[in-house]
Design an enzyme around this catalytic site. Structure first.
Site, PDB file in Angstrom:
ATOM      1  N   THR A   1       0.843  -1.195   0.000  1.00 29.63           N
ATOM      2  CA  THR A   1       0.000   0.000   0.000  1.00 29.63           C
ATOM      3  C   THR A   1       0.882   1.250   0.000  1.00 29.63           C
ATOM      4  OG1 THR A   1      -1.960   1.016   0.933  1.00 29.63           O
ATOM      5  CG2 THR A   1      -0.402   0.042   2.511  1.00 29.63           C
TER       6      THR A   1
ATOM      7  N   ASP B   1      -3.604  22.676 -10.399  1.00 29.03           N
ATOM      8  CA  ASP B   1      -2.488  22.219 -11.258  1.00 29.03           C
ATOM      9  C   ASP B   1      -2.500  20.701 -11.415  1.00 29.03           C
ATOM     10  OD1 ASP B   1      -1.713  24.744 -11.392  1.00 29.03           O
ATOM     11  OD2 ASP B   1       0.200  24.531 -10.324  1.00 29.03           O
TER      12      ASP B   1
ATOM     13  N   GLY C   1     -10.872  14.822  -6.713  1.00 31.90           N
ATOM     14  CA  GLY C   1      -9.576  14.348  -6.216  1.00 31.90           C
ATOM     15  C   GLY C   1      -8.657  13.935  -7.352  1.00 31.90           C
TER      16      GLY C   1
ATOM     17  N   GLY D   1      -5.274  12.774  -6.424  1.00 33.43           N
ATOM     18  CA  GLY D   1      -4.119  12.150  -5.757  1.00 33.43           C
ATOM     19  C   GLY D   1      -3.892  10.770  -6.368  1.00 33.43           C
TER      20      GLY D   1
ATOM     21  N   LYS E   1       3.519   1.476  -3.425  1.00 32.57           N
ATOM     22  CA  LYS E   1       3.010   1.054  -4.743  1.00 32.57           C
ATOM     23  C   LYS E   1       3.856   1.587  -5.896  1.00 32.57           C
ATOM     24  CE  LYS E   1      -1.835   0.970  -3.303  1.00 32.57           C
ATOM     25  NZ  LYS E   1      -3.208   1.332  -3.644  1.00 32.57           N
TER      26      LYS E   1
HETATM   27  N1  LIG Z   1     -11.902   1.997  -1.215  1.00 34.90           N
HETATM   28  C1  LIG Z   1     -10.661   1.735  -1.559  1.00 34.90           C
HETATM   29  O1  LIG Z   1     -10.294   0.579  -1.826  1.00 34.90           O
HETATM   30  C2  LIG Z   1      -9.679   2.863  -1.650  1.00 34.90           C
HETATM   31  C3  LIG Z   1      -8.492   2.689  -2.377  1.00 34.90           C
HETATM   32  C4  LIG Z   1      -7.596   3.767  -2.472  1.00 34.90           C
HETATM   33  C5  LIG Z   1      -7.908   4.976  -1.824  1.00 34.90           C
HETATM   34  N2  LIG Z   1      -9.070   5.094  -1.117  1.00 34.90           N
HETATM   35  C6  LIG Z   1      -9.411   6.372  -0.442  1.00 34.90           C
HETATM   36  O2  LIG Z   1      -9.281   7.439  -1.369  1.00 34.90           O
HETATM   37  C7  LIG Z   1      -8.890   8.627  -0.685  1.00 34.90           C
HETATM   38  C8  LIG Z   1      -7.692   9.273  -1.380  1.00 34.90           C
HETATM   39  O3  LIG Z   1      -6.559   8.419  -1.299  1.00 34.90           O
HETATM   40  P1  LIG Z   1      -5.206   8.764  -2.079  1.00 34.90           P
HETATM   41  O4  LIG Z   1      -4.318   7.593  -1.923  1.00 34.90           O
HETATM   42  O5  LIG Z   1      -5.524   9.268  -3.444  1.00 34.90           O
HETATM   43  O6  LIG Z   1      -4.633  10.002  -1.223  1.00 34.90           O
HETATM   44  P2  LIG Z   1      -3.709  11.196  -1.733  1.00 34.90           P
HETATM   45  O7  LIG Z   1      -2.835  10.741  -2.851  1.00 34.90           O
HETATM   46  O8  LIG Z   1      -3.105  11.765  -0.510  1.00 34.90           O
HETATM   47  O9  LIG Z   1      -4.749  12.278  -2.353  1.00 34.90           O
HETATM   48  C9  LIG Z   1      -5.630  12.963  -1.516  1.00 34.90           C
HETATM   49  C10 LIG Z   1      -6.652  13.755  -2.346  1.00 34.90           C
HETATM   50  O10 LIG Z   1      -7.544  14.401  -1.440  1.00 34.90           O
HETATM   51  C11 LIG Z   1      -7.477  15.813  -1.628  1.00 34.90           C
HETATM   52  N3  LIG Z   1      -7.581  16.491  -0.333  1.00 34.90           N
HETATM   53  C12 LIG Z   1      -6.950  16.134   0.812  1.00 34.90           C
HETATM   54  N4  LIG Z   1      -7.266  17.007   1.797  1.00 34.90           N
HETATM   55  C13 LIG Z   1      -8.109  17.911   1.242  1.00 34.90           C
HETATM   56  C14 LIG Z   1      -8.785  19.068   1.751  1.00 34.90           C
HETATM   57  N5  LIG Z   1      -8.636  19.462   3.038  1.00 34.90           N
HETATM   58  N6  LIG Z   1      -9.580  19.786   0.924  1.00 34.90           N
HETATM   59  C15 LIG Z   1      -9.730  19.405  -0.368  1.00 34.90           C
HETATM   60  N7  LIG Z   1      -9.112  18.324  -0.908  1.00 34.90           N
HETATM   61  C16 LIG Z   1      -8.316  17.598  -0.110  1.00 34.90           C
HETATM   62  C17 LIG Z   1      -6.124  16.054  -2.273  1.00 34.90           C
HETATM   63  O11 LIG Z   1      -6.150  17.302  -2.954  1.00 34.90           O
HETATM   64  P3  LIG Z   1      -4.760  18.060  -3.313  1.00 34.90           P
HETATM   65  O12 LIG Z   1      -4.278  17.442  -4.606  1.00 34.90           O
HETATM   66  O13 LIG Z   1      -5.175  19.478  -3.472  1.00 34.90           O
HETATM   67  O14 LIG Z   1      -3.811  17.826  -2.178  1.00 34.90           O
HETATM   68  C18 LIG Z   1      -6.017  14.843  -3.200  1.00 34.90           C
HETATM   69  O15 LIG Z   1      -6.807  15.015  -4.355  1.00 34.90           O
HETATM   70  C19 LIG Z   1      -8.619   8.203   0.761  1.00 34.90           C
HETATM   71  O16 LIG Z   1      -9.760   8.510   1.518  1.00 34.90           O
HETATM   72  C20 LIG Z   1      -8.426   6.704   0.669  1.00 34.90           C
HETATM   73  O17 LIG Z   1      -8.783   6.057   1.863  1.00 34.90           O
HETATM   74  C21 LIG Z   1      -9.962   4.067  -1.028  1.00 34.90           C
END
Ligand SMILES: NC(=O)c1ccc[n+]([C@@H]2O[C@H](COP(=O)([O-])OP(=O)(O)OC[C@H]3O[C@@H](n4cnc5c(N)ncnc54)[C@H](OP(=O)(O)O)[C@@H]3O)[C@@H](O)[C@H]2O)c1
Length: 277
Positions: free
Chosen positions: A43, A156, A128, A130, A47
């Site tokens: 994870t 961006d 999102g 990320g 990855k």
């Molecule tokens: N169900 C599943 O199997 C599964 C699998 C993977 C991930 N997820 C979930 O998906 C979510 C994202 O994971 P990730 O790995 O992509 O994380 P990440 O790479 O850290 O990306 C986080 C995303 O959330 C945004 N964000 C964070 N804080 C914010 C705030 N205060 N206001 C507005 N936007 C905010 C970020 O925007 P910026 O770009 O502006 O920072 C970015 O787009 C998590 O909740 C994770 O648990 C679930």
């Protein structure tokens, strides 16, 4: 969910969690290979790092540029490479790693199962950009969405992702704005909604949830996020991300074991672990 699945499948296997620091990932993978693990999951942040540590990469890992599932293969006496599960009697001459990615398939399987949603020709707003947002956007494009609206706090990152999709999937109409009319799906791939008191991941003044048929929130803890609650109030269907977690795990099970995953057993174990019932 994996231990429940092994038990239900009559496999004397065990799935364990290890915390590994990124700077120790190479050694940890080498240890697993030497101990002849059948496979493992990785994870965040491993990855991306693991990509260059694999002896081989499946197309799924090449496509997304990330590895979440590793399977080890052994060299048999006839010179062929076989999954380690197939070495009951003889010991493998050599063992090598192969990297896969099951995340994207997990998302589309969950959208189909939980919402009955087929993505071809659909209109989707993705919140999102990320790690999860990027894989989701590319998978939506791969599945043939017609219009994709990418909304992210950091504009961006949304623009860079839109450019990547446009280059790889020129048929998809990608915008980095809120939609001006109805969509089939709003997909939350931000981390907003996990903590109590989190703001909504979108501005309802710019797009009301009455204008979407469904909301998929990748978050699964809590079981109902504020975004999901708003969607239900607005008459949209809303589901959480447990199905995505389930299906990426089910695909990994199939890679390691070569057998169909016992989905109901895995789902029940996952619900028990995450929600306690
Ligand atoms: N169900 C599943 O199997 C599964 C699998 C993977 C991930 N997820 C979930 O998906 C979510 C994202 O994971 P990730 O790995 O992509 O994380 P990440 O790479 O850290 O990306 C986080 C995303 O959330 C945004 N964000 C964070 N804080 C914010 C705030 N205060 N206001 C507005 N936007 C905010 C970020 O925007 P910026 O770009 O502006 O920072 C970015 O787009 C998590 O909740 C994770 O648990 C679930």
């Amino acid at each position: 969910m994996h231990n429940a699945a092994f038990k239900a499948s009559g496999l004397n296997w065990c799935y364990l969690a290890y915390e590994v620091r990124p700077e120790h990932l190479r050694e940890a993978l080498e240890g697993a290979r030497r101990m002849q693990f059948v496979g493992l999951n990785l994870t965040v942040p491993h990855k991306l790092l693991a990509m260059e540590m694999m002896a081989g990469l499946d197309d799924s890992a090449k496509q997304w540029g990330a590895v979440n599932t590793v399977a080890f293969e052994g060299l048999a006496s006839d010179g062929s490479w076989k999954p380690l599960r197939d070495f009951a009697e003889e010991a493998p001459g050599e063992v090598r790693s192969k990297g896969y990615n099951t995340d994207a398939q997990g998302l589309t399987a969950a959208l189909k199962e939980d919402l009955g949603l087929y993505l071809e020709h659909s209109r989707v707003m993705l919140l999102g950009a990320g790690g999860a947002g990027r894989v989701a956007a590319l998978q939506l494009a791969e599945a043939g969405v017609a219009d994709l609206f990418l909304v992210n706090r950091t504009q961006d990152k949304a623009e860079a992702l839109a450019a990547e999709i446009q280059a790889r999937y020129p048929k998809v109409h990608v915008m980095t704005t809120y939609p001006h009319r109805e969509v089939d799906l709003v997909l939350n791939a931000t981390s907003l909604g996990m903590k109590p008191g989190d703001a909504l991941p979108m501005d309802l003044g710019r797009f009301p949830l009455t204008d979407t048929k469904a909301v998929y929130d990748m978050i699964y803890r809590p079981a109902q996020t504020p975004l999901m609650a708003c969607a239900i109030e607005s008459g949209a269907r809303a589901v959480n991300g447990l199905g995505m977690l389930l299906h990426q795990g089910a695909r990994a099970f199939e890679i390691w074991t070569g057998r169909p995953a016992p989905l109901e057993v895995m789902k029940a174990a996952l619900r028990e672990e995450v929600y306690g019932h």
